[in-house]
Design a protein around this motif. Structure first.
Motif, PDB file in Angstrom:
ATOM      1  N   LEU A   1       3.910  14.820 -12.394  1.00 40.12           N
ATOM      2  CA  LEU A   1       5.321  14.441 -11.530  1.00 40.12           C
ATOM      3  C   LEU A   1       4.762  13.132  -9.813  1.00 40.12           C
ATOM      4  O   LEU A   1       4.412  14.723  -9.546  1.00 40.12           O
ATOM      5  CB  LEU A   1       5.722  15.488 -11.453  1.00 40.12           C
ATOM      6  CG  LEU A   1       7.233  14.900 -10.756  1.00 40.12           C
ATOM      7  CD1 LEU A   1       8.913  14.598 -11.706  1.00 40.12           C
ATOM      8  CD2 LEU A   1       8.742  16.357 -10.805  1.00 40.12           C
ATOM      9  N   THR A   2       5.527  12.383  -9.798  1.00 44.13           N
ATOM     10  CA  THR A   2       4.454  11.912  -8.901  1.00 44.13           C
ATOM     11  C   THR A   2       5.227  11.408  -7.733  1.00 44.13           C
ATOM     12  O   THR A   2       6.964  10.404  -8.751  1.00 44.13           O
ATOM     13  CB  THR A   2       2.957  11.338  -8.973  1.00 44.13           C
ATOM     14  OG1 THR A   2       3.520   9.913  -9.878  1.00 44.13           O
ATOM     15  CG2 THR A   2       2.063  11.804  -9.395  1.00 44.13           C
ATOM     16  N   GLY A   3       5.217  11.135  -6.943  1.00 44.05           N
ATOM     17  CA  GLY A   3       6.266   9.997  -5.392  1.00 44.05           C
ATOM     18  C   GLY A   3       5.294   9.201  -5.295  1.00 44.05           C
ATOM     19  O   GLY A   3       4.698   9.809  -4.562  1.00 44.05           O
ATOM     20  N   THR A   4       5.684   7.689  -5.489  1.00 46.24           N
ATOM     21  CA  THR A   4       4.956   7.391  -4.153  1.00 46.24           C
ATOM     22  C   THR A   4       5.611   6.298  -3.312  1.00 46.24           C
ATOM     23  O   THR A   4       7.138   5.894  -3.662  1.00 46.24           O
ATOM     24  CB  THR A   4       4.112   6.143  -4.727  1.00 46.24           C
ATOM     25  OG1 THR A   4       3.709   6.997  -6.226  1.00 46.24           O
ATOM     26  CG2 THR A   4       3.523   5.258  -4.245  1.00 46.24           C
ATOM     27  N   TYR A   5       5.629   6.407  -1.957  1.00 49.47           N
ATOM     28  CA  TYR A   5       6.305   5.692  -0.907  1.00 49.47           C
ATOM     29  C   TYR A   5       5.233   4.095  -0.207  1.00 49.47           C
ATOM     30  O   TYR A   5       4.225   4.990   0.173  1.00 49.47           O
ATOM     31  CB  TYR A   5       6.284   5.929   0.457  1.00 49.47           C
ATOM     32  CG  TYR A   5       7.350   5.874   1.544  1.00 49.47           C
ATOM     33  CD1 TYR A   5       8.906   5.608   0.329  1.00 49.47           C
ATOM     34  CD2 TYR A   5       6.785   4.723   2.701  1.00 49.47           C
ATOM     35  CE1 TYR A   5      10.295   4.570   1.778  1.00 49.47           C
ATOM     36  CE2 TYR A   5       8.314   4.377   3.010  1.00 49.47           C
ATOM     37  CZ  TYR A   5       9.617   4.271   2.920  1.00 49.47           C
ATOM     38  OH  TYR A   5       9.975   3.406   4.023  1.00 49.47           O
ATOM     39  N   PHE A   6       6.158   3.188  -0.239  1.00 51.86           N
ATOM     40  CA  PHE A   6       4.856   1.668   0.029  1.00 51.86           C
ATOM     41  C   PHE A   6       5.272   1.060   1.109  1.00 51.86           C
ATOM     42  O   PHE A   6       6.286   1.488   1.338  1.00 51.86           O
ATOM     43  CB  PHE A   6       5.018   1.086  -1.655  1.00 51.86           C
ATOM     44  CG  PHE A   6       4.978   1.302  -2.683  1.00 51.86           C
ATOM     45  CD1 PHE A   6       3.313   1.225  -3.436  1.00 51.86           C
ATOM     46  CD2 PHE A   6       5.748   1.787  -4.223  1.00 51.86           C
ATOM     47  CE1 PHE A   6       3.050   1.461  -4.319  1.00 51.86           C
ATOM     48  CE2 PHE A   6       4.772   1.723  -5.157  1.00 51.86           C
ATOM     49  CZ  PHE A   6       3.284   1.910  -5.394  1.00 51.86           C
ATOM     50  N   PHE A   7       4.059   0.552   1.265  1.00 50.57           N
ATOM     51  CA  PHE A   7       4.495  -0.023   2.633  1.00 50.57           C
ATOM     52  C   PHE A   7       4.066  -1.907   2.368  1.00 50.57           C
ATOM     53  O   PHE A   7       2.582  -2.169   2.029  1.00 50.57           O
ATOM     54  CB  PHE A   7       3.412   0.221   3.695  1.00 50.57           C
ATOM     55  CG  PHE A   7       3.914   1.956   4.513  1.00 50.57           C
ATOM     56  CD1 PHE A   7       5.329   2.286   5.638  1.00 50.57           C
ATOM     57  CD2 PHE A   7       2.802   2.931   3.470  1.00 50.57           C
ATOM     58  CE1 PHE A   7       5.491   2.953   5.435  1.00 50.57           C
ATOM     59  CE2 PHE A   7       3.425   4.750   3.721  1.00 50.57           C
ATOM     60  CZ  PHE A   7       4.645   4.634   4.586  1.00 50.57           C
ATOM     61  N   SER A   8       4.314  -2.279   2.932  1.00 51.64           N
ATOM     62  CA  SER A   8       4.288  -4.437   2.953  1.00 51.64           C
ATOM     63  C   SER A   8       2.848  -4.218   3.677  1.00 51.64           C
ATOM     64  O   SER A   8       2.570  -3.323   4.612  1.00 51.64           O
ATOM     65  CB  SER A   8       5.603  -5.008   3.400  1.00 51.64           C
ATOM     66  OG  SER A   8       6.768  -4.478   2.269  1.00 51.64           O
ATOM     67  N   LEU A   9       2.472  -5.222   3.744  1.00 53.81           N
ATOM     68  CA  LEU A   9       1.175  -6.122   3.678  1.00 53.81           C
ATOM     69  C   LEU A   9       1.585  -7.232   4.414  1.00 53.81           C
ATOM     70  O   LEU A   9       2.130  -7.799   3.642  1.00 53.81           O
ATOM     71  CB  LEU A   9      -0.085  -5.845   3.091  1.00 53.81           C
ATOM     72  CG  LEU A   9      -0.937  -3.864   2.431  1.00 53.81           C
ATOM     73  CD1 LEU A   9      -1.875  -4.423   0.820  1.00 53.81           C
ATOM     74  CD2 LEU A   9      -0.827  -3.018   3.593  1.00 53.81           C
TER      75      LEU A   9
ATOM     76  N   LEU B   1       1.093  -1.780   0.177  1.00 47.60           N
ATOM     77  CA  LEU B   1      -0.046   0.071  -0.591  1.00 47.60           C
ATOM     78  C   LEU B   1       1.178   1.333   0.062  1.00 47.60           C
ATOM     79  O   LEU B   1       2.142   1.435   0.918  1.00 47.60           O
ATOM     80  CB  LEU B   1      -0.918  -0.278   1.494  1.00 47.60           C
ATOM     81  CG  LEU B   1      -2.159   0.957   1.213  1.00 47.60           C
ATOM     82  CD1 LEU B   1      -2.645   0.894   0.107  1.00 47.60           C
ATOM     83  CD2 LEU B   1      -2.713   0.872   2.884  1.00 47.60           C
ATOM     84  N   GLY B   2       0.237   2.233  -0.744  1.00 45.82           N
ATOM     85  CA  GLY B   2       1.652   3.029  -0.600  1.00 45.82           C
ATOM     86  C   GLY B   2       0.923   4.860  -0.528  1.00 45.82           C
ATOM     87  O   GLY B   2      -1.107   4.615  -1.096  1.00 45.82           O
TER      88      GLY B   2
ATOM     89  N   ALA C   1       0.158  -4.925  -6.150  1.00 42.18           N
ATOM     90  CA  ALA C   1       0.112  -6.806  -6.491  1.00 42.18           C
ATOM     91  C   ALA C   1       0.942  -6.414  -7.465  1.00 42.18           C
ATOM     92  O   ALA C   1       1.179  -6.323  -8.873  1.00 42.18           O
ATOM     93  CB  ALA C   1      -1.476  -7.074  -6.937  1.00 42.18           C
ATOM     94  N   SER C   2       2.817  -6.599  -6.735  1.00 48.01           N
ATOM     95  CA  SER C   2       4.000  -7.190  -8.139  1.00 48.01           C
ATOM     96  C   SER C   2       3.814  -8.781  -8.386  1.00 48.01           C
ATOM     97  O   SER C   2       3.575  -9.709  -7.145  1.00 48.01           O
ATOM     98  CB  SER C   2       4.486  -6.414  -8.301  1.00 48.01           C
ATOM     99  OG  SER C   2       5.431  -6.916  -6.538  1.00 48.01           O
ATOM    100  N   PHE C   3       4.475  -8.637  -9.553  1.00 49.06           N
ATOM    101  CA  PHE C   3       5.207 -10.931  -9.336  1.00 49.06           C
ATOM    102  C   PHE C   3       6.368 -10.255 -11.020  1.00 49.06           C
ATOM    103  O   PHE C   3       5.781  -9.991 -12.137  1.00 49.06           O
ATOM    104  CB  PHE C   3       3.350 -11.368  -9.577  1.00 49.06           C
ATOM    105  CG  PHE C   3       2.409 -10.597 -10.470  1.00 49.06           C
ATOM    106  CD1 PHE C   3       1.904  -9.715 -10.231  1.00 49.06           C
ATOM    107  CD2 PHE C   3       2.589 -10.143 -12.430  1.00 49.06           C
ATOM    108  CE1 PHE C   3       0.433  -9.697 -10.296  1.00 49.06           C
ATOM    109  CE2 PHE C   3       1.512  -9.662 -12.426  1.00 49.06           C
ATOM    110  CZ  PHE C   3       0.137  -9.454 -12.230  1.00 49.06           C
TER     111      PHE C   3
END
Length: 246
Positions: free
Chosen positions: A238-246, A28-29, A72-74
């Motif tokens: 121009l965007t920045g996203t920081y992801f947190f593990s679920l 989740l970012g 959702a990454s694979f």
């Protein structure tokens, strides 16, 4: 096939071709960014409309966006649906003058228009080394208008008098009795870079739905309804996203 349908089919195919052995991970970012926003200008806005000389031009405004992203990454591929508040719009200048010497008039109006959207993009993202490296992304979006403001100045004159400039600050209205459509749809695409949980992307939003409708309340500015001219969102992002593990 409609461009949105083609892109949606491509998204599904890309997701379906992900290696079966790749472990799917979810994150989740939080996203924030800057928009350089503009809408297109219909050619009918420039030239002659009956007995009226008509001209119009638009320039970009800077606005912002913020929201949340589910990933959702694979392997090297990821699906990134998001829910964003995104502000778009333009700076708009119009002028009209009479071509009839018996009915002389002149108008000049400049406005800064900011439209607020709840946007749902669905991007397919390819990252060169999986969790880091250069990125390519593309995907469709839909958006719902949730307000906005139009601020500016109007100047009018006729053969008898030149009126004092009038400033206005109006809320944007949407619906069947207005010239503004509440729904937008289009595609986003661009490049980026990923390093662990941090993602930076430079993208472009190409609106495919005319934002104006002709069945609303018609306002003619001495013979030409600028609000009925076709307009489509065009936004550099121009965007920045920081992801947190679920």
């Amino acid at each position: 096939m409609h461009p949105l349908a083609t892109l949606a089919l491509g998204t599904a195919l890309l997701a379906g071709t992900a290696p079966a052995s790749a472990q799917t991970t979810y994150r989740l970012g939080l996203r924030g960014g800057l928009n350089q926003a503009l809408t297109t200008l219909d050619g009918a806005s420039n030239g002659v409309d009956g007995l009226t000389n008509v001209s119009a031009d638009k320039s970009a405004i800077y606005a912002w966006q913020a929201g949340i992203v589910l990933e959702a990454s694979f392997g090297k591929l990821a699906l990134q649906p998001a829910l964003l508040f995104s502000q778009k719009g333009e700076r708009f200048h119009t002028a009209t003058s009479s071509r009839d010497s018996g009915f002389a008039f002149y108008t000049d109006e400049t406005s800064t228009n900011r439209y607020n959207w709840l946007e749902l993009p669905l991007n397919v993202v390819y990252t060169m080394h999986g969790d880091h490296g250069l990125q390519l992304f593309a995907g469709p979006y839909v958006a719902l208008a949730v307000g906005g403001r139009q601020q500016g100045t109007t100047l009018r004159a006729n053969a008898v008098a030149k009126f004092a400039p009038q400033e206005f600050d109006d809320q944007v209205a949407y619906g069947a009795d207005t010239n503004n459509r509440r729904l937008d749809a289009g595609v986003n695409f661009g490049v980026g870079y990923r390093q662990g949980p941090l993602q930076v992307q430079l993208g472009y939003g190409l609106g495919l739905r005319n934002l104006h409708q002709a069945n609303g309340t018609v306002f003619y500015d001495y013979g030409h309804n600028f609000n009925a001219d076709a307009a489509y969102n065009r936004v550099a992002q121009l965007t920045g996203t920081y992801f947190f593990s679920l």
